[in-house]
Write a protein that holds these residues in place. Sequence first.
Motif, PDB file in Angstrom:
ATOM      1  N   VAL A 142       0.910  -1.206  -0.053  1.00  0.00           N
ATOM      2  CA  VAL A 142      -0.174  -0.082   0.032  1.00  0.00           C
ATOM      3  C   VAL A 142       0.879   1.329  -0.054  1.00  0.00           C
ATOM      4  O   VAL A 142       1.861   1.283   0.700  1.00  0.00           O
ATOM      5  N   GLU A 143       0.553   2.063  -0.773  1.00  0.00           N
ATOM      6  CA  GLU A 143       1.119   3.475  -1.121  1.00  0.00           C
ATOM      7  C   GLU A 143       0.238   4.482  -0.787  1.00  0.00           C
ATOM      8  O   GLU A 143      -0.985   4.326  -0.669  1.00  0.00           O
ATOM      9  N   ILE A 144       0.846   5.933  -0.462  1.00  0.00           N
ATOM     10  CA  ILE A 144       0.049   7.038  -0.205  1.00  0.00           C
ATOM     11  C   ILE A 144      -0.724   7.217  -1.419  1.00  0.00           C
ATOM     12  O   ILE A 144      -0.199   7.157  -2.788  1.00  0.00           O
ATOM     13  N   GLY A 145      -2.022   7.453  -1.379  1.00  0.00           N
ATOM     14  CA  GLY A 145      -2.903   7.825  -2.629  1.00  0.00           C
ATOM     15  C   GLY A 145      -3.714   6.531  -2.749  1.00  0.00           C
ATOM     16  O   GLY A 145      -4.702   6.610  -3.787  1.00  0.00           O
ATOM     17  N   ASP A 146      -3.281   5.225  -2.435  1.00  0.00           N
ATOM     18  CA  ASP A 146      -3.954   4.107  -2.760  1.00  0.00           C
ATOM     19  C   ASP A 146      -5.419   3.964  -2.024  1.00  0.00           C
ATOM     20  O   ASP A 146      -5.741   4.422  -0.941  1.00  0.00           O
ATOM     21  N   LEU A 147      -6.513   3.553  -2.936  1.00  0.00           N
ATOM     22  CA  LEU A 147      -7.547   3.231  -2.318  1.00  0.00           C
ATOM     23  C   LEU A 147      -7.576   1.819  -1.762  1.00  0.00           C
ATOM     24  O   LEU A 147      -7.085   0.718  -2.029  1.00  0.00           O
ATOM     25  N   VAL A 148      -7.959   1.782  -0.459  1.00  0.00           N
ATOM     26  CA  VAL A 148      -7.878   0.372   0.554  1.00  0.00           C
ATOM     27  C   VAL A 148      -9.210   0.083   0.878  1.00  0.00           C
ATOM     28  O   VAL A 148     -10.031   0.667   1.119  1.00  0.00           O
ATOM     29  N   GLU A 149      -9.273  -1.247   1.359  1.00  0.00           N
ATOM     30  CA  GLU A 149     -10.531  -1.907   1.967  1.00  0.00           C
ATOM     31  C   GLU A 149      -9.971  -2.895   3.150  1.00  0.00           C
ATOM     32  O   GLU A 149      -9.031  -3.395   3.068  1.00  0.00           O
ATOM     33  N   TRP A 150     -10.757  -2.764   4.145  1.00  0.00           N
ATOM     34  CA  TRP A 150     -10.561  -3.500   5.145  1.00  0.00           C
ATOM     35  C   TRP A 150     -11.128  -4.862   5.125  1.00  0.00           C
ATOM     36  O   TRP A 150     -12.287  -5.239   4.602  1.00  0.00           O
ATOM     37  N   THR A 151     -10.211  -6.028   5.278  1.00  0.00           N
ATOM     38  CA  THR A 151     -10.701  -7.352   4.931  1.00  0.00           C
ATOM     39  C   THR A 151     -11.206  -8.064   6.255  1.00  0.00           C
ATOM     40  O   THR A 151     -11.354  -9.265   6.170  1.00  0.00           O
ATOM     41  N   GLY A 152     -11.015  -7.480   7.121  1.00  0.00           N
ATOM     42  CA  GLY A 152     -11.299  -8.128   8.451  1.00  0.00           C
ATOM     43  C   GLY A 152     -10.310  -8.294   9.328  1.00  0.00           C
ATOM     44  O   GLY A 152     -10.385  -8.476  10.537  1.00  0.00           O
ATOM     45  N   SER A 153      -8.958  -8.099   8.928  1.00  0.00           N
ATOM     46  CA  SER A 153      -7.525  -8.531   9.512  1.00  0.00           C
ATOM     47  C   SER A 153      -6.715  -7.434   8.937  1.00  0.00           C
ATOM     48  O   SER A 153      -5.778  -6.930   9.866  1.00  0.00           O
ATOM     49  N   ILE A 154      -6.746  -6.776   7.905  1.00  0.00           N
ATOM     50  CA  ILE A 154      -5.604  -5.815   7.330  1.00  0.00           C
ATOM     51  C   ILE A 154      -6.121  -4.984   6.222  1.00  0.00           C
ATOM     52  O   ILE A 154      -7.230  -5.484   5.754  1.00  0.00           O
ATOM     53  N   TRP A 155      -5.887  -3.645   6.300  1.00  0.00           N
ATOM     54  CA  TRP A 155      -6.028  -2.691   5.123  1.00  0.00           C
ATOM     55  C   TRP A 155      -5.461  -3.159   3.803  1.00  0.00           C
ATOM     56  O   TRP A 155      -4.199  -3.379   3.930  1.00  0.00           O
ATOM     57  N   SER A 156      -5.995  -3.488   2.562  1.00  0.00           N
ATOM     58  CA  SER A 156      -5.282  -3.800   1.400  1.00  0.00           C
ATOM     59  C   SER A 156      -6.068  -2.842   0.175  1.00  0.00           C
ATOM     60  O   SER A 156      -6.808  -2.446   0.298  1.00  0.00           O
ATOM     61  N   THR A 157      -5.085  -2.983  -0.716  1.00  0.00           N
ATOM     62  CA  THR A 157      -5.557  -2.201  -1.916  1.00  0.00           C
ATOM     63  C   THR A 157      -6.836  -2.919  -2.527  1.00  0.00           C
ATOM     64  O   THR A 157      -7.049  -4.065  -2.593  1.00  0.00           O
ATOM     65  N   GLU A 158      -7.819  -1.803  -3.252  1.00  0.00           N
ATOM     66  CA  GLU A 158      -8.990  -2.431  -3.749  1.00  0.00           C
ATOM     67  C   GLU A 158      -8.639  -2.703  -5.051  1.00  0.00           C
ATOM     68  O   GLU A 158      -7.389  -2.819  -5.378  1.00  0.00           O
ATOM     69  N   SER A 159      -9.458  -3.290  -5.831  1.00  0.00           N
ATOM     70  CA  SER A 159      -9.373  -3.900  -7.078  1.00  0.00           C
ATOM     71  C   SER A 159      -8.482  -2.962  -8.035  1.00  0.00           C
ATOM     72  O   SER A 159      -8.617  -1.740  -7.852  1.00  0.00           O
ATOM     73  N   LYS A 160      -7.513  -3.322  -8.890  1.00  0.00           N
ATOM     74  CA  LYS A 160      -6.581  -2.555  -9.689  1.00  0.00           C
ATOM     75  C   LYS A 160      -7.511  -1.718 -10.499  1.00  0.00           C
ATOM     76  O   LYS A 160      -6.825  -0.800 -11.186  1.00  0.00           O
ATOM     77  N   THR A 161      -8.661  -1.836 -10.986  1.00  0.00           N
ATOM     78  CA  THR A 161      -9.545  -1.078 -11.798  1.00  0.00           C
ATOM     79  C   THR A 161      -9.765   0.258 -11.190  1.00  0.00           C
ATOM     80  O   THR A 161     -10.317   1.087 -11.905  1.00  0.00           O
ATOM     81  N   GLN A 162      -9.805   0.442  -9.919  1.00  0.00           N
ATOM     82  CA  GLN A 162     -10.206   1.543  -9.324  1.00  0.00           C
ATOM     83  C   GLN A 162      -9.165   2.739  -9.586  1.00  0.00           C
ATOM     84  O   GLN A 162      -8.130   2.458  -9.587  1.00  0.00           O
ATOM     85  N   THR A 163      -9.648   3.875  -9.477  1.00  0.00           N
ATOM     86  CA  THR A 163      -8.521   4.939  -9.702  1.00  0.00           C
ATOM     87  C   THR A 163      -8.219   5.245  -8.263  1.00  0.00           C
ATOM     88  O   THR A 163      -8.669   4.859  -7.357  1.00  0.00           O
ATOM     89  N   LYS A 164      -7.063   6.148  -8.353  1.00  0.00           N
ATOM     90  CA  LYS A 164      -6.465   6.737  -6.909  1.00  0.00           C
ATOM     91  C   LYS A 164      -7.360   7.884  -6.395  1.00  0.00           C
ATOM     92  O   LYS A 164      -7.082   8.620  -5.560  1.00  0.00           O
ATOM     93  N   GLU A 165      -8.457   8.352  -7.014  1.00  0.00           N
ATOM     94  CA  GLU A 165      -9.181   9.457  -6.708  1.00  0.00           C
ATOM     95  C   GLU A 165     -10.494   8.861  -5.802  1.00  0.00           C
ATOM     96  O   GLU A 165     -11.020   8.222  -6.122  1.00  0.00           O
TER      97      GLU A 165
END
Length: 71
Positions: free
Chosen positions: A47-70
Motif C-alpha cells: 500500500v502506498e499514499i494515494g491508494d484506495l484500500v479496503e478492510w478485509t477483517g484483518s488488514i487494510w489492502s488495496t482495492e481492485s486494480k480497476t479503481q482509480t486513486k481518486e
Amino acid sequence: MKDKSQGETHCQIKRSGKIIEHDHITATISINGKAIKVPASKVAAEVEIGDLVEWTGSIWSTESKTQTKEL
C-alpha cells in the motif's frame, strides 16, 4: 434453539478509504471524510499514499486494480 444474543455475530461491514499518510509506525486513512490513524502493521506492505484500500477483517489492502486513486 441457540441464543445468538451472547454468541458469535456474522455481520460484516465493508470499510474503504484512501491512504493519506503512511510510515513504519502508523497509516492515516481518509474514510468518509474523516482521518483515521491505524497501526502500520494493519496495512498491507504494498500500500502506498494515494491508494484506495479496503478492510478485509484483518488488514487494510488495496482495492481492485480497476479503481482509480481518486476518492
